[in-house]
Write an enzyme that holds these catalytic residues in place. Structure first.
Site, PDB file in Angstrom:
ATOM      1  N   GLU A 113       0.849  -1.185   0.000  1.00 43.92           N
ATOM      2  CA  GLU A 113       0.000   0.000   0.000  1.00 43.92           C
ATOM      3  C   GLU A 113       0.896   1.250   0.000  1.00 43.92           C
ATOM      4  O   GLU A 113       1.842   1.300   0.777  1.00 43.92           O
ATOM      5  CB  GLU A 113      -0.917   0.055   1.229  1.00 43.92           C
ATOM      6  CG  GLU A 113      -1.955   1.172   1.091  1.00 43.92           C
ATOM      7  CD  GLU A 113      -2.945   1.227   2.267  1.00 43.92           C
ATOM      8  OE1 GLU A 113      -2.866   0.361   3.161  1.00 43.92           O
ATOM      9  OE2 GLU A 113      -3.769   2.145   2.270  1.00 43.92           O
ATOM     10  N   GLY A 134       3.158   2.576  10.746  1.00 49.07           N
ATOM     11  CA  GLY A 134       2.847   1.793  11.950  1.00 49.07           C
ATOM     12  C   GLY A 134       2.694   0.309  11.696  1.00 49.07           C
ATOM     13  O   GLY A 134       3.292  -0.524  12.366  1.00 49.07           O
ATOM     14  N   MET A 139       0.549  -2.722   8.680  1.00 49.65           N
ATOM     15  CA  MET A 139      -0.151  -2.873   7.400  1.00 49.65           C
ATOM     16  C   MET A 139      -1.070  -4.080   7.439  1.00 49.65           C
ATOM     17  O   MET A 139      -0.675  -5.162   7.843  1.00 49.65           O
ATOM     18  CB  MET A 139       0.900  -2.999   6.284  1.00 49.65           C
ATOM     19  CG  MET A 139       0.311  -3.185   4.913  1.00 49.65           C
ATOM     20  SD  MET A 139      -0.701  -1.746   4.417  1.00 49.65           S
ATOM     21  CE  MET A 139      -1.924  -2.558   3.395  1.00 49.65           C
ATOM     22  N   GLU A 140      -2.297  -3.840   6.960  1.00 48.48           N
ATOM     23  CA  GLU A 140      -3.376  -4.817   7.122  1.00 48.48           C
ATOM     24  C   GLU A 140      -3.450  -5.857   6.011  1.00 48.48           C
ATOM     25  O   GLU A 140      -4.538  -6.369   5.718  1.00 48.48           O
ATOM     26  CB  GLU A 140      -4.700  -4.052   7.176  1.00 48.48           C
ATOM     27  CG  GLU A 140      -5.154  -3.408   5.843  1.00 48.48           C
ATOM     28  CD  GLU A 140      -4.791  -1.937   5.692  1.00 48.48           C
ATOM     29  OE1 GLU A 140      -3.829  -1.491   6.357  1.00 48.48           O
ATOM     30  OE2 GLU A 140      -5.453  -1.239   4.905  1.00 48.48           O
ATOM     31  N   ASN A 141      -2.331  -6.221   5.373  1.00 51.18           N
ATOM     32  CA  ASN A 141      -2.368  -7.205   4.285  1.00 51.18           C
ATOM     33  C   ASN A 141      -3.274  -8.377   4.644  1.00 51.18           C
ATOM     34  O   ASN A 141      -3.230  -8.879   5.759  1.00 51.18           O
ATOM     35  CB  ASN A 141      -0.965  -7.767   4.031  1.00 51.18           C
ATOM     36  CG  ASN A 141       0.081  -6.693   4.004  1.00 51.18           C
ATOM     37  OD1 ASN A 141       0.042  -5.831   3.154  1.00 51.18           O
ATOM     38  ND2 ASN A 141       0.986  -6.722   4.978  1.00 51.18           N
ATOM     39  N   GLU A 187      -5.457  -2.849  12.687  1.00 47.60           N
ATOM     40  CA  GLU A 187      -5.133  -3.660  11.511  1.00 47.60           C
ATOM     41  C   GLU A 187      -6.102  -4.823  11.380  1.00 47.60           C
ATOM     42  O   GLU A 187      -6.535  -5.173  10.283  1.00 47.60           O
ATOM     43  CB  GLU A 187      -3.693  -4.170  11.561  1.00 47.60           C
ATOM     44  CG  GLU A 187      -2.632  -3.079  11.704  1.00 47.60           C
ATOM     45  CD  GLU A 187      -2.792  -1.908  10.750  1.00 47.60           C
ATOM     46  OE1 GLU A 187      -3.237  -2.119   9.607  1.00 47.60           O
ATOM     47  OE2 GLU A 187      -2.489  -0.769  11.150  1.00 47.60           O
ATOM     48  N   HIS A 215      -9.407  -3.777   9.920  1.00 45.55           N
ATOM     49  CA  HIS A 215      -9.366  -3.559   8.468  1.00 45.55           C
ATOM     50  C   HIS A 215      -9.828  -4.793   7.690  1.00 45.55           C
ATOM     51  O   HIS A 215     -10.206  -4.685   6.534  1.00 45.55           O
ATOM     52  CB  HIS A 215      -7.937  -3.231   8.017  1.00 45.55           C
ATOM     53  CG  HIS A 215      -7.610  -1.768   8.001  1.00 45.55           C
ATOM     54  ND1 HIS A 215      -8.440  -0.820   7.456  1.00 45.55           N
ATOM     55  CD2 HIS A 215      -6.510  -1.091   8.413  1.00 45.55           C
ATOM     56  CE1 HIS A 215      -7.867   0.385   7.559  1.00 45.55           C
ATOM     57  NE2 HIS A 215      -6.697   0.249   8.142  1.00 45.55           N
TER      58      HIS A 215
HETATM   59  N1  B3K Z   1      -3.013   1.077   5.664  1.00 48.09           N
HETATM   60  C1  B3K Z   1      -1.725   1.209   6.284  1.00 48.09           C
HETATM   61  C2  B3K Z   1      -0.998   2.440   5.897  1.00 48.09           C
HETATM   62  C3  B3K Z   1      -0.332   2.360   4.587  1.00 48.09           C
HETATM   63  C4  B3K Z   1       0.510   3.590   4.330  1.00 48.09           C
HETATM   64  C5  B3K Z   1       1.085   3.608   2.970  1.00 48.09           C
HETATM   65  N2  B3K Z   1       2.028   4.707   2.795  1.00 48.09           N
HETATM   66  C6  B3K Z   1      -1.802   1.134   7.769  1.00 48.09           C
HETATM   67  C7  B3K Z   1      -3.108   1.453   8.379  1.00 48.09           C
HETATM   68  O1  B3K Z   1      -3.620   2.538   8.311  1.00 48.09           O
HETATM   69  O2  B3K Z   1      -3.686   0.566   8.960  1.00 48.09           O
HETATM   70 ZN    ZN Z   2      -5.562   1.843   8.792  1.00 48.27          ZN
END
Ligand code: B3K
Ligand code: ZN
Length: 875
Positions: free
Chosen positions: A123, A263, A265-267, A300, A303
């Site tokens: 992301e 912080g 990432m919600e992969n 996360e 998400h």
């Molecule tokens: N979605 C990610 C943040 C990604 C940032 C990309 N530069 C973490 C979060 O908000 O949960």
């Molecule tokens: Zn987020």
């Protein structure tokens, strides 16, 4: 640089229904083979264009046939392919070089060549650094991923989805396969490969489906993952109960890395965390960090529904997943801890981080209309203000109505890439309400100012409250419209009791002691009847809208609310407003009414043992320097710092040295390792009391701080004491710092705190300290946490130390930004936002800041990320 505009959005002409990826992993070279099943809109076949950045193309085939060079072109980060049809299969093989990837976007190496591991960050647009793809969030595909690597060097192989076999290959290599049945956009793809340890836990969902939770970290860190595992389980249970949402794969992996741009990432099925938000142990984490771990783990996880199952149509809709998920995270944290303290913390953050953003050159709507680099829009506006907008709508619908609306949103848009209109539409439809008016909040930047004027008519026993709103222009938006502002209010009688409300011409809720008025015009008046005496209004209760409230309270009115408002948040809020007035008293020197009232009210509360210790600690903390700067027309940060120190001095003197010392001693007697709310509250208050004591009796405070440092059973006490010694320039500071440095040399997260605590030294001396710390062998520009711990803390959280009148701070930052930008544009661009607010500096600093920013902007070869920030800064 090209601007991407929301108004230009077009649905993709090509889609990918299935992706099969095979990775032959290596640190210096990884080969990625991709098989894409394509679908195309039959009405208007457009040329097939795939995104790809920094890829070395080794092989390309269409429908099983090698493609001649004339049938494809790869330039300007786009691969154009001729001859593809609906149903075609495109196969490519590319090479990437993880070890050379210092931007930490795409596939990269965390840690050293010898012991580190490989991981991905996609992301927003990292996937195009891994393989060719339609790298946009509205292209959803199901993924099958096969990882192949040397077994000894990469014993653990992970990707998102369910495991689907593993085995041995020749030459000491092995493989593992993962299948993700839920179609997802490419930004949610992830893999991890290397030497990692794990902890596991069985989990059974509310509907009885068993699954496995696994947290992975390097050997030295795995024993610090237990708290995160507990937090994850709490979050999963909470989402089942609060929103009826269950997890949807057989396994949920979470991985910790020290090398991460943000912080976490919600992969899908494979969350990756900055170690800062996953590891926790009493010896190296503070109470605040424990709470942050709980919050980010939950964020996360949440998400998985708000972001993954329902994703964003385009990046302009980012707040659709981020604002909503921050809101869900805040609700969860409030439920796990104290709702009032949580609200105080969130509003304080909004004022410290988002209000200044909304008031400066980087102001943008929660749904921006255009961007050059999307990574620059992961901002406090999109996240924190976005959450406030969800909160307003949730408040409008009420608890059950909001849940009904969310159920509708999730079921209607499951598996889709949605928009903010879809969100408000689902919420509104489920409740038979048109929420369209709230869209204006998403489109308009800037913080509205809400002015309240009250008039009491003793003859008619009426109280007329007039509320008016105004939003100042922001870049690109000279004219602002009125927004719907929900104002939750109560009226207090002169003895501090809430009075029943009788709103003229409105029978509903008559007699209730609290109600919500919606102000949606430039000015509106509300008349309350049967009011026996001139009341004190308590407005925007719970911070019911993200606005700046201006009300001509007399200091005594605020003091009354500070003493009597039963709502913890509003009590704190009255104290903050009173403290701000007290600050004005000190600056103007013409009155001490507010100062006296503030000191008086707080010293009374200090003696009241029924006040919660944590709330008291917050009450005793005046607004921060950044917030107070907003009260100045021309900001001199050293002046603001000095005035705020004086403010605390007055308070400490009023409470009294002996009272402070006694309270400190009583609190210190309770020292414990426990994490329960009462223990945390005592530590928080103890620190605050020590800080106040240091304002009036440094010698005594430094003695106590030294004892506290030496005997601290946990990081909260140790760091709190160290901060008092360092910021007070105590003679004992040197030894404590040296001790800390040695004790935590092998603990990166603790070392970050060692850098930060020194970066917060007030005054001119900090510059030399920053230079000295940069040459510490533990410092590196390559690690985002380390950069933020030194330069971030200094430039963002130490206004007096950063804004030196001679411009030396600006020059140092600009120089480092240039170097950093060549390594990691996302981190440099974020750090550059520390210049925000420069336009309001007093003339000397203003000129120095401008010339440093302009010189930086003129430097050739800056990244698109940093360019966009510095250019906006100069507009
Ligand atoms: N979605 C990610 C943040 C990604 C940032 C990309 N530069 C973490 C979060 O908000 O949960
Ligand atoms: Zn987020």
């Amino acid at each position: 640089p090209t601007l991407i505009r929301l108004s230009d959005y077009q649905a993709p002409a090509w889609r990918v229904s299935r992706v099969e990826l095979t990775f032959d992993l290596g640190i210096d070279a990884t080969e990625v083979t991709s098989r894409l099943q394509l679908a195309c809109d039959p009405t208007g076949p457009a040329p097939l264009r795939l995104d790809g950045e920094g890829l070395t193309l080794l092989d390309i085939q269409l429908d099983g046939q090698p493609l001649p060079e004339s049938a494809w072109r790869y330039q300007d980060n786009v691969l154009e392919v001729d001859g593809a049809r609906d149903g075609s299969v495109l196969e490519t093989r590319v090479r990437v070089t993880p070890a050379a990837n210092t931007a930490l976007e795409g596939l990269y190496l965390s840690g050293s060549r010898e012991t580190g591991f490989l991981l991905t960050q996609c992301e927003a647009e990292g996937f195009r650094h891994i393989t060719f793809f339609l790298d946009r969030p509205d292209v959803l595909a199901s993924y099958t991923v096969t990882l192949r690597a040397d077994r000894e060097r990469f014993p653990v192989l992970l990707a998102g989805g369910n495991p689907d076999g593993h085995g041995e290959l020749d030459d000491g290599r092995h493989w593992a396969r993962f299948v993700d049945p839920h179609p997802k956009p490419s930004y949610l793809f992830a893999l991890v490969a290397g030497r990692l340890q794990k902890i596991e836990r069985d989990y059974v969902t509310g509907s009885g489906r068993p699954l496995q939770l696994v947290i992975w970290a390097e050997a030295d860190a795995i024993r610090h993952c237990g708290y995160a595992m507990d937090a994850l389980e709490r979050a999963m249970r909470w989402d089942e109960q609060a929103y009826g949402r269950e997890y949807d794969l057989d396994v949920f992996h979470v991985v910790a890395t020290h090398d991460f741009n943000m912080g976490a990432m919600e992969n899908k099925g494979l969350n990756i965390f900055n170690a800062k938000y996953l590891l926790a142990d009493p010896d190296s984490s503070t109470d605040e960090e424990y709470r942050a771990v709980e919050a980010v783990v939950a964020h996360e996880y949440f998400h998985n529904w708000s972001g993954n199952r329902v994703t964003c149509r385009d990046w302009f809709q980012l707040s659709l997943k981020e604002g909503l998920t921050v809101f869900r995270e805040q609700q969860f944290s409030a439920d796990m801890n104290s709702p009032a303290l949580k609200r105080i913390e969130d509003v304080a953050l909004l004022r410290r981080a988002q209000f200044p953003e909304d008031a400066g050159p980087l102001a943008h709507p929660v749904r921006p209309a255009q961007y050059s680099e999307i990574n620059n829009f992961y901002t406090a506006t999109v996240y924190e203000k976005g959450s406030e907008l969800v909160r307003m709508v949730a408040g409008r619908l009420g608890r059950d109505g909001f849940r009904r609306g969310m159920d509708q949103y999730f079921s209607r848009h499951d598996g889709q890439a949605a928009t903010l209109e879809d969100f408000l539409g689902a919420l509104g439809d489920a409740n038979g309400i048109d929420l369209g008016a709230y869209l204006a909040w998403y489109a308009q930047a800037g913080t509205p100012r809400l002015t309240a004027r009250g008039r009491y008519d003793a003859a008619h026993r009426t109280y007329t409250l007039t509320l008016s709103q105004h939003t100042a222009p922001t870049p690109g938006q000279p004219h602002k419209r009125a927004l719907p502002i929900p104002v939750k209010l109560a009226l207090f009688d002169p003895r501090g009791r809430m009075v029943p409300l009788h709103l003229a011409g409105n029978g509903a809720d008559a007699g209730a002691s609290e109600r919500v008025l919606v102000v949606d015009k430039a000015e509106q008046s509300f008349v309350f009847e049967q009011v026996e005496a001139a009341p004190v209004p308590s407005l925007l209760r719970g911070f019911s809208a993200p606005v700046i409230l201006e009300c001509d309270y007399a200091p005594a009115d605020l003091a009354l609310l500070l003493r009597h408002d039963p709502d913890g948040f509003n009590r704190w809020e009255a104290g903050q407003q009173l403290a701000a007035r007290a600050y004005d008293n000190l600056r103007e020197g013409n009155s001490s009414a507010a100062l006296d009232a503030w000191c008086e009210a707080l010293s009374a509360l200090f003696g009241d043992t029924s006040v919660d210790a944590a709330l008291l600690a917050d009450l005793l903390t005046p607004p921060g320097e950044i917030e107070l700067s907003e009260r100045e027309r021309q900001v001199n940060p050293s002046h603001v710092h000095a005035l705020r120190q004086q403010l605390q001095e007055h308070l400490a003197l009023r409470i009294g040295r002996e009272t402070l010392e006694q309270r400190y001693t009583a609190l210190a007697a309770h020292t414990s390792l426990e994490l329960d709310a009462a223990s945390q509250a005592r530590r928080r208050l103890k620190r605050r009391v020590l800080e106040l004591l240091a304002r009036i009796d440094p010698w005594a405070a430094h003695g106590l701080a030294t004892l506290q440092y030496d005997n601290a059973p946990n990081m909260t006490d140790r760091l709190g004491a160290l901060a008092v010694l360092v910021r007070g320039d105590a003679p004992q500071a040197h030894a404590a710092l040296a001790h800390f440095r040695e004790r935590y040399a092998d603990n990166p997260l603790a070392m970050d705190k060692w850098f930060s605590v020194q970066a917060l030294l007030p005054g001119a001396v900090v510059l030399e300290r920053v230079r000295q710390l940069e040459s510490d062998p533990a410092f590196t520009l390559k690690n985002p946490n380390r950069v933020n711990s030194l330069f971030g803390a200094w430039a963002r959280s130490n206004p007096d130390g950063f804004h030196r009148p001679d411009g030396s701070g600006y020059q140092l930052l600009a120089e480092r930004l240039r170097q950093l930008d060549a390594l990691n544009p996302q981190v440099s661009a974020r750090l550059a936002t520390a210049f925000n607010g420069w336009q309001r500096l007093e003339p000397t600093r203003h000129a120095a800041a401008r010339s440093a920013i302009a010189a930086l902007a003129a430097h050739p070869g800056l990244s698109r990320n940093l360019t966009e920030i510095v250019q906006s800064m100069l507009q």
